[in-house]
Design a protein around this motif. Structure first.
Motif, PDB file in Angstrom:
ATOM      1  N   PHE A   1      -7.898   1.180  -0.303  1.00  0.00           N
ATOM      2  CA  PHE A   1      -7.047   1.743  -1.353  1.00  0.00           C
ATOM      3  C   PHE A   1      -7.728   1.668  -2.712  1.00  0.00           C
ATOM      4  CE2 PHE A   1      -3.506   2.318  -4.164  1.00  0.00           C
ATOM      5  CZ  PHE A   1      -2.639   3.118  -3.447  1.00  0.00           C
TER       6      PHE A   1
ATOM      7  N   VAL B   1       0.850  -1.195   0.000  1.00  0.00           N
ATOM      8  CA  VAL B   1       0.000   0.000   0.000  1.00  0.00           C
ATOM      9  C   VAL B   1       0.885   1.244   0.000  1.00  0.00           C
ATOM     10  CG1 VAL B   1      -1.524   1.362   1.466  1.00  0.00           C
ATOM     11  CG2 VAL B   1      -2.074  -1.009   0.978  1.00  0.00           C
TER      12      VAL B   1
ATOM     13  N   PHE C   1      12.919   1.401  -2.452  1.00  0.00           N
ATOM     14  CA  PHE C   1      11.572   0.876  -2.663  1.00  0.00           C
ATOM     15  C   PHE C   1      10.938   0.255  -1.420  1.00  0.00           C
ATOM     16  CE2 PHE C   1      13.305   1.102  -6.960  1.00  0.00           C
ATOM     17  CZ  PHE C   1      12.322   1.892  -7.529  1.00  0.00           C
TER      18      PHE C   1
ATOM     19  N   LEU D   1       3.912   1.439  -1.057  1.00  0.00           N
ATOM     20  CA  LEU D   1       4.619   1.463  -2.330  1.00  0.00           C
ATOM     21  C   LEU D   1       3.708   1.985  -3.443  1.00  0.00           C
ATOM     22  CD1 LEU D   1       7.456   0.592  -3.147  1.00  0.00           C
ATOM     23  CD2 LEU D   1       6.517  -1.597  -3.854  1.00  0.00           C
ATOM     24  N   ALA D   2       2.460   1.554  -3.418  1.00  0.00           N
ATOM     25  CA  ALA D   2       1.519   1.947  -4.473  1.00  0.00           C
ATOM     26  C   ALA D   2       1.305   3.458  -4.458  1.00  0.00           C
ATOM     27  CB  ALA D   2       0.200   1.214  -4.303  1.00  0.00           C
ATOM     28  N   ALA D   3       1.269   4.043  -3.245  1.00  0.00           N
ATOM     29  CA  ALA D   3       1.092   5.485  -3.151  1.00  0.00           C
ATOM     30  C   ALA D   3       2.241   6.197  -3.876  1.00  0.00           C
ATOM     31  CB  ALA D   3       1.032   5.920  -1.689  1.00  0.00           C
ATOM     32  N   LEU D   4       3.440   5.663  -3.722  1.00  0.00           N
ATOM     33  CA  LEU D   4       4.607   6.248  -4.391  1.00  0.00           C
ATOM     34  C   LEU D   4       4.580   5.977  -5.897  1.00  0.00           C
ATOM     35  CD1 LEU D   4       7.414   7.630  -3.812  1.00  0.00           C
ATOM     36  CD2 LEU D   4       8.359   5.341  -3.911  1.00  0.00           C
TER      37      LEU D   4
ATOM     38  N   LEU E   1       6.025  13.921  -3.715  1.00  0.00           N
ATOM     39  CA  LEU E   1       5.679  12.638  -4.321  1.00  0.00           C
ATOM     40  C   LEU E   1       4.257  12.200  -3.998  1.00  0.00           C
ATOM     41  CD1 LEU E   1       9.080  10.899  -3.721  1.00  0.00           C
ATOM     42  CD2 LEU E   1       8.041  11.336  -5.937  1.00  0.00           C
ATOM     43  N   ASN E   2       3.655  12.811  -2.991  1.00  0.00           N
ATOM     44  CA  ASN E   2       2.295  12.423  -2.657  1.00  0.00           C
ATOM     45  C   ASN E   2       1.251  13.187  -3.461  1.00  0.00           C
ATOM     46  OD1 ASN E   2       2.869  10.463  -0.734  1.00  0.00           O
ATOM     47  ND2 ASN E   2       3.251  12.028   0.825  1.00  0.00           N
TER      48      ASN E   2
ATOM     49  N   PRO F   1       9.568   4.666   0.425  1.00  0.00           N
ATOM     50  CA  PRO F   1       8.105   4.752   0.305  1.00  0.00           C
ATOM     51  C   PRO F   1       7.412   4.737   1.660  1.00  0.00           C
ATOM     52  CG  PRO F   1       8.937   2.814  -0.845  1.00  0.00           C
ATOM     53  CD  PRO F   1      10.114   3.561  -0.365  1.00  0.00           C
TER      54      PRO F   1
ATOM     55  N   ILE G   1      -1.213  11.016  -5.859  1.00  0.00           N
ATOM     56  CA  ILE G   1      -2.226  10.213  -5.189  1.00  0.00           C
ATOM     57  C   ILE G   1      -3.236  11.122  -4.495  1.00  0.00           C
ATOM     58  CG2 ILE G   1      -0.960   9.872  -3.014  1.00  0.00           C
ATOM     59  CD1 ILE G   1      -2.062   6.957  -3.236  1.00  0.00           C
TER      60      ILE G   1
ATOM     61  N   VAL H   1       7.618   8.248   2.931  1.00  0.00           N
ATOM     62  CA  VAL H   1       6.710   9.102   2.170  1.00  0.00           C
ATOM     63  C   VAL H   1       5.265   8.826   2.581  1.00  0.00           C
ATOM     64  CG1 VAL H   1       5.859   9.629  -0.142  1.00  0.00           C
ATOM     65  CG2 VAL H   1       8.300   9.288   0.230  1.00  0.00           C
TER      66      VAL H   1
ATOM     67  N   SER I   1      -6.025   4.075   4.163  1.00  0.00           N
ATOM     68  CA  SER I   1      -5.351   2.794   3.939  1.00  0.00           C
ATOM     69  C   SER I   1      -3.912   2.844   4.459  1.00  0.00           C
ATOM     70  CB  SER I   1      -5.390   2.488   2.445  1.00  0.00           C
ATOM     71  OG  SER I   1      -4.666   1.342   2.157  1.00  0.00           O
ATOM     72  N   VAL I   2      -3.244   3.967   4.171  1.00  0.00           N
ATOM     73  CA  VAL I   2      -1.859   4.128   4.627  1.00  0.00           C
ATOM     74  C   VAL I   2      -1.800   4.193   6.157  1.00  0.00           C
ATOM     75  CG1 VAL I   2       0.054   5.760   4.660  1.00  0.00           C
ATOM     76  CG2 VAL I   2      -0.979   5.122   2.494  1.00  0.00           C
TER      77      VAL I   2
END
Lengths: 277, 331
Positions: free
Chosen positions: B290, A126, B50, A128-131, B69-70, B54, B73, B57, B299-300
């Motif tokens: 998500f 989750v 990776f 990772l997907a945001a990034l 970077l956000n 992330p 989304i 972030v 979700s995060v």
């Protein structure tokens, strides 16, 4: 020495308990697989019979004729092979370095690689997907490969590192004393001796990619449906027998490949590879 | 951190003093060190970029930071709580999530399922490992049984999780094997399909091989002489396990425990297939927030909560490693 009646009784009770344990474990482990496998050959099934109403092979044809299902098979293989190549290039030299060179931060880095396993998978994907949205990697081939790659890193560094470390240095030194160059020593002594461990790592990684479902679903859908993610919708939209056939097809590579290295996996290569040194 | 001291010590690279003849001058030594670091760096970089990055972030996003970077989304997400400068933070998304009774319930269920299935996996793995270890060499029947047991325990490794979940569901469903055989025997069997019981069973099934391999290999490496000495002094099986084998197998056991617990916490496929709609495990909640509800921030937040729970298990792992290092006098 004569055994007393009570100790005989204890022995019998122990054996009966053990027999119950084995039957229960057998049912628990193999039962669901058999139950599913039989379904692939069933015409139909009436509860509460223990066997299907009739036998047929038609469902296999149905799966192989379905273009969508067939393309997911090809896609799964493409992802697994790509992941394996990328992972080998990135990880195998590192595994060698971890086992043969002493450099600052060696242990910290080795343990740091475990970070990929220290975070619960779905949470990690989750995040990772945001990034991936920002990097335009959502629903791309590269994005899915990256997710698969993360699942292989620990296998591909730790297990080969343990395998390289278990090659006796004295052998390498002997070869070097006999005049062999550094590369010659590596390819004719170190690599062949470490090969079983590397093979275990390669196969575990191939399967990790081949079987990966949750990350592929999160990052790859709706563009990329591999065999495991196809199962998510398959079980809802197709007859149960088709799902069973698909399951068998999906299990074949795992079973075949793991059978090849079964001895090494059971013999401790895997467990050995996960001990922190 | 260290593993079983007695075994690892001898194999550890660099544990022997460097031989001046082989390494030559200081310069070639430092070239080797830099070369080693360079060769080792690609996977480290991949994990840092990776996994580590992330997560940082995403944590910033969970506290309301939608810049950088956000941004992408944040433009497609619904129901966000945001801040307008880097030194502020909002707990809005956390309050959203924790005020939702369903989430609190799901969190509780996830932790309970994790604890129960981790415990079950460890007990099963231990029983199998002890049986393997105590099988005398000559006994043909028993060693056959031992082989069968160890073979059985690794079968799930051969089967993709998706398939396993589906197999579990059909086996324990209302028209599955368990109910069918109970019906044949003339009584009403339980329906476990789409319940947390089935989720727990599925998780035990999928995590058994790793735990068994870890623990069995640990138990196997306990020296014969120690076990025989204990047996000669009249100790029964349970006493031997408790006083001799268990202390020496602490680290592999804790590795197995931690990995199983973390795997279970982040499980998606097993609960998605075999579990009920409510309550569900957090892995399922995260994916549906998500993908389906389009609320990635919430979700995060759940992901961060799951990481925090996992950190508790991780701390346990570090503690065990530290203790074993201390016992062997290396700390």
């Amino acid at each position: 020495m004569r055994r007393s009646a009570s100790s005989v009784l204890v022995g019998v009770v122990r054996q009966v308990l053990m027999a119950i344990f084995i039957v229960a474990l057998l049912t628990f482990i193999v039962g669901p697989l058999l139950w599913l496998a039989i379904r692939a050959l069933a015409t139909s099934w009436t509860y509460p019979k223990l066997l299907p109403d009739g036998w047929t092979l038609q469902w296999f044809g149905k799966v192989l004729d379905d273009p969508q299902l067939f393309s997911s098979i090809r896609l799964s293989i493409a992802f697994a092979v790509t992941t394996l190549i990328v992972s080998s290039v990135i990880c195998l030299p590192a595994a060698y370095a971890f086992s043969r060179f002493e450099f600052p931060g060696r242990r910290v880095f080795l343990i740091g690689l475990f970070a990929t396993n220290a975070f619960p998978k779905t949470g990690l994907y989750v995040a990772l997907a945001a990034l991936f949205y920002a990097l335009n990697l959502m629903s791309t081939f590269g994005g899915v490969v990256l997710v698969h790659l993360l699942g292989t890193i620990v296998f591909m560094t730790w297990i080969p590192a343990a395998a390289f470390a278990s090659v006796p240095r004295s052998l390498e030194e002997a070869a070097r004393d006999a005049g062999a160059g550094r590369f010659r020593v590596f390819f004719s002594i170190t690599l062949p001796m470490a090969l079983p461990g590397i093979l275990v790592a390669l196969i575990m990684s191939f399967l990790a990619s081949f079987d990966e479902a949750q990350g592929t679903y999160l990052v790859g859908a709706p563009t990329f449906y591999t065999m495991p993610t196809e199962m998510y919708s398959l079980v809802l939209n197709y007859p149960r027998q088709v799902a069973a056939v698909f399951s068998i097809l999906l299990s074949v590579p795992s079973v075949v490949l793991l059978m090849l290295v079964r001895k090494h996996v059971m013999g401790g290569q895997l467990a050995e590879g996960f001990q922190i040194r | 951190m260290a593993a079983i001291a007695t075994r690892s010590e001898s194999k550890r690279p660099g544990s022997s003093p460097p031989d001046p003849g082989r390494f030559g001058t200081d310069r070639s030594e430092s070239r080797r060190r830099i070369g080693g670091l360079l060769m080792a760096s690609p996977p480290i970089i991949v994990v840092a970029v990776f996994v580590g990055f992330p997560i940082l972030v995403a944590m910033a996003y969970s506290f309301g930071h939608i810049g950088g970077l956000n941004r992408t989304i944040a433009t497609i997400a619904r129901g966000q709580h945001t801040v307008d400068s880097w030194h502020k933070l909002t707990l809005g998304a956390y309050l959203d999530v924790f005020n939702d009774e369903r989430f609190r319930h799901d969190l509780g269920v996830t932790v309970v399922v994790t604890l129960v299935s981790t415990l079950a996996v460890t007990v099963l793995a231990w029983v199998i490992a002890i049986y393997l270890r105590t099988t005398p060499e000559g006994a043909r029947f028993r060693s056959g049984v031992a082989k069968l047991l160890s073979g059985l325990a690794v079968v799930p490794m051969f089967i993709p999780v998706v398939i396993a979940s589906w197999a579990m569901l059909t086996f324990y469903a209302a028209d599955g094997f368990i109910r069918s055989i109970c019906a044949e025997l003339g009584f009403q069997g339980p329906t476990w399909g789409y319940t947390m019981a089935c989720v727990g069973i599925g998780l035990v099934w999928t995590h058994l091989p790793f735990a068994t391999l870890m623990i069995a290999s640990g138990v196997q490496s306990v020296p014969d002489s120690l076990i025989e000495a204990a047996r000669d002094s009249g100790a029964g099986l349970l006493t031997i396990v408790r006083t001799v084998i268990a202390p020496l197998t602490l680290v592999p056991t804790v590795i197995a425990l931690t990995f199983t617990a973390i795997g279970t916490l982040g499980a998606f496929t097993v609960p998605y297939f075999t579990g009920p709609n409510a309550p569900s495990m957090l892995g399922v909640d995260m994916v549906s927030y998500f993908r389906s509800f389009n609320r990635p921030q919430q979700s995060v937040v759940m992901a961060v909560v799951v990481f925090a729970v996992a950190a508790v298990f991780g701390a346990f792992y570090v503690w065990a490693n530290f203790r074993s290092a201390k016992d062997s006098g290396r700390v």
